[in-house]
Design a protein around this motif. Structure first.
Motif, PDB file in Angstrom:
ATOM      1  N   HIS A  13      -6.474   8.054  -8.913  1.00 52.67           N
ATOM      2  CA  HIS A  13      -7.617   7.239  -8.504  1.00 52.67           C
ATOM      3  C   HIS A  13      -8.332   6.665  -9.725  1.00 52.67           C
ATOM      4  CE1 HIS A  13     -11.592   6.424  -6.608  1.00 52.67           C
ATOM      5  NE2 HIS A  13     -10.858   6.195  -5.530  1.00 52.67           N
TER       6      HIS A  13
ATOM      7  N   PHE B 212      -4.135  -0.111  -1.510  1.00 58.01           N
ATOM      8  CA  PHE B 212      -4.843   0.778  -0.584  1.00 58.01           C
ATOM      9  C   PHE B 212      -4.011   2.034  -0.366  1.00 58.01           C
ATOM     10  CE2 PHE B 212      -6.034   2.338   3.660  1.00 58.01           C
ATOM     11  CZ  PHE B 212      -7.400   2.497   3.453  1.00 58.01           C
TER      12      PHE B 212
ATOM     13  N   TYR C 222     -12.664  10.116  -0.491  1.00 61.66           N
ATOM     14  CA  TYR C 222     -12.458   8.878  -1.245  1.00 61.66           C
ATOM     15  C   TYR C 222     -12.697   7.624  -0.415  1.00 61.66           C
ATOM     16  CZ  TYR C 222     -10.468  11.618  -5.068  1.00 61.66           C
ATOM     17  OH  TYR C 222     -10.290  12.508  -6.104  1.00 61.66           O
TER      18      TYR C 222
ATOM     19  N   ASP D  12       0.868  -1.172   0.000  1.00 60.30           N
ATOM     20  CA  ASP D  12       0.000   0.000   0.000  1.00 60.30           C
ATOM     21  C   ASP D  12       0.905   1.223   0.000  1.00 60.30           C
ATOM     22  OD1 ASP D  12       0.673   0.494   2.758  1.00 60.30           O
ATOM     23  OD2 ASP D  12      -1.043  -0.680   3.426  1.00 60.30           O
TER      24      ASP D  12
ATOM     25  N   TRP E  39      -3.276   5.500   1.889  1.00 62.70           N
ATOM     26  CA  TRP E  39      -3.366   6.364   3.067  1.00 62.70           C
ATOM     27  C   TRP E  39      -2.992   7.777   2.625  1.00 62.70           C
ATOM     28  CZ3 TRP E  39      -4.339   4.001   7.923  1.00 62.70           C
ATOM     29  CH2 TRP E  39      -4.219   2.605   7.943  1.00 62.70           C
TER      30      TRP E  39
ATOM     31  N   ASP F 276     -10.564   6.648   1.764  1.00 60.83           N
ATOM     32  CA  ASP F 276      -9.222   6.108   1.967  1.00 60.83           C
ATOM     33  C   ASP F 276      -8.831   6.233   3.433  1.00 60.83           C
ATOM     34  OD1 ASP F 276      -9.049   5.653  -0.778  1.00 60.83           O
ATOM     35  OD2 ASP F 276      -8.001   7.537  -1.166  1.00 60.83           O
TER      36      ASP F 276
END
Length: 366
Positions: A141, A175, A193, A107, A177, A195
């Protein structure tokens, strides 16, 4: 809950010997530290991204790809990926490639960095920092979720029917952050989002961290991603341990006093009182870290900074032994107590793939 370490990759003289490691030594030390993190049972290793001395990690995906080949379970992440000065197309490609090589153990954390001159080095204007972060991430994204993207914005050339390759592993992007110390706009972006939000609170008092995390949680719920307690939160921390707290303070003081970041500033005692820095015994680290939940709520990821300020590799590896053997097992057990059933774990590739499959089945049924 995930526990791990993050590195800023500084090359700093050891104030007790005057010796400065070479860049080669520091890079190899970061790899050894990551491997040690897996050995002692930690979950995550994250590297920063810097493009100026005295830092070495200018190419995080190169380093993480190398570490991926030498580990089996460790989640490989960044403690900053510069969303402002990196091309979002290149981020999409690099991290998708890393995701494939690491079988999903990847991530990343978006951030703006802490070095102003990096903006003109990459042809950007620091006065547009927030706007760059917002626009570049909006494009990233889409690149990970749409096979063909046509796009036009303010800060880069348009894209016409563009496909980023390779596509994300199993159709699931890494993923993300969003890391911020002081910018509510970034907490808002993470919430929009759905997130994760990582508050690197290593230099800040608890009341500031509380405000930032609460803002993110409130906005996460506002955008319909779940309840505030289901928002995905990560925190930073700094520790230095010896079994005797007085020994820890005595040994760490010259490193603290001469550190590039906070040297010649507040005293070690003031800093440990006002920030998450803990210098003492493993039990003191446990007690202070558990207290983070009092102002941040139940959260998903705790990363510690341990290899900085000129600490020699041998000392850092000793710290990791203490962290993995005496601290993290207790933290896992104690953080699990009273944790509401609705609070999710930190997302992993496997959990995201499972969620995608569940969502597809629900759509089919409807």
């Amino acid at each position: 809950m995930q526990f791990g370490i993050f590195s800023v990759g500084d090359v700093t003289p050891d104030p007790t010997t005057g010796r400065t490691p070479s860049e080669h030594e520091r890079i190899k030390a970061m790899v050894a530290i990551a491997q040690k993190a897996e050995e002692v049972g930690l979950d995550v290793f994250a590297t920063g991204e810097h493009h100026n001395p005295p830092f070495v990690p200018s190419s995080p995906t190169t380093m993480l790809g190398y570490i991926a080949a030498r580990t089996e379970k460790l989640v490989l992440s960044t403690s900053t990926t510069l969303i402002t000065t990196n091309d979002p197309v290149k981020i999409a490609e690099d991290f998708a490639m890393l995701q494939h090589l690491a079988d999903g153990r990847v991530d990343l954390m978006m951030g703006r960095g802490n070095t102003g001159p990096v903006y003109p080095w990459f042809g950007k204007d620091i006065r547009q920092g927030i706007n760059l972060a917002i626009e570049n991430y909006a494009l990233l994204h889409r690149l990970w979720r749409e096979d063909v993207v046509t796009w036009e914005g303010k800060f880069r050339t348009p894209l016409q029917s563009f496909t980023s390759t390779p596509r994300p592993l199993d159709g699931v992007p890494p993923f993300v952050w969003h890391g911020s110390i002081r910018s509510p706009e970034i907490a808002e972006q993470a919430a929009y989002y759905g997130d994760g939000f990582f508050h690197n609170n290593i230099f800040w008092p608890a009341d500031h961290t509380k405000r930032m995390v609460e803002l993110y949680r409130e906005r996460y719920a506002h955008y319909g991603h779940g309840t505030a307690e289901q928002a995905i939160v990560g925190l930073g921390g700094q520790v230095f341990m010896r079994r005797n707290s007085q020994d820890a303070v005595k040994e760490f003081r010259p490193y603290f006093d001469n550190a590039p970041v906070y040297g010649n500033g507040p005293s070690l005692e003031d800093f440990t009182e006002q920030t998450p820095l803990t210098v003492g015994s493993p039990q003191q680290v446990i007690e202070k870290t558990l207290a983070f939940r009092e102002y941040a709520g139940d959260y998903q990821r705790q990363l510690f900074l341990m290899d900085h300020a000129g600490l020699p590799l041998k000392t850092v590896l000793e710290q990791l032994d203490l962290l993995g053997e005496e601290v993290v097992p207790v933290l896992r057990e104690e953080f699990a107590k009273g944790r509401p059933a609705g609070v999710p774990d930190a997302p992993t590739h496997a959990s995201l793939v499972q969620s995608l499959g569940t969502a597809s089945q629900e759509v089919t049924v409807v």
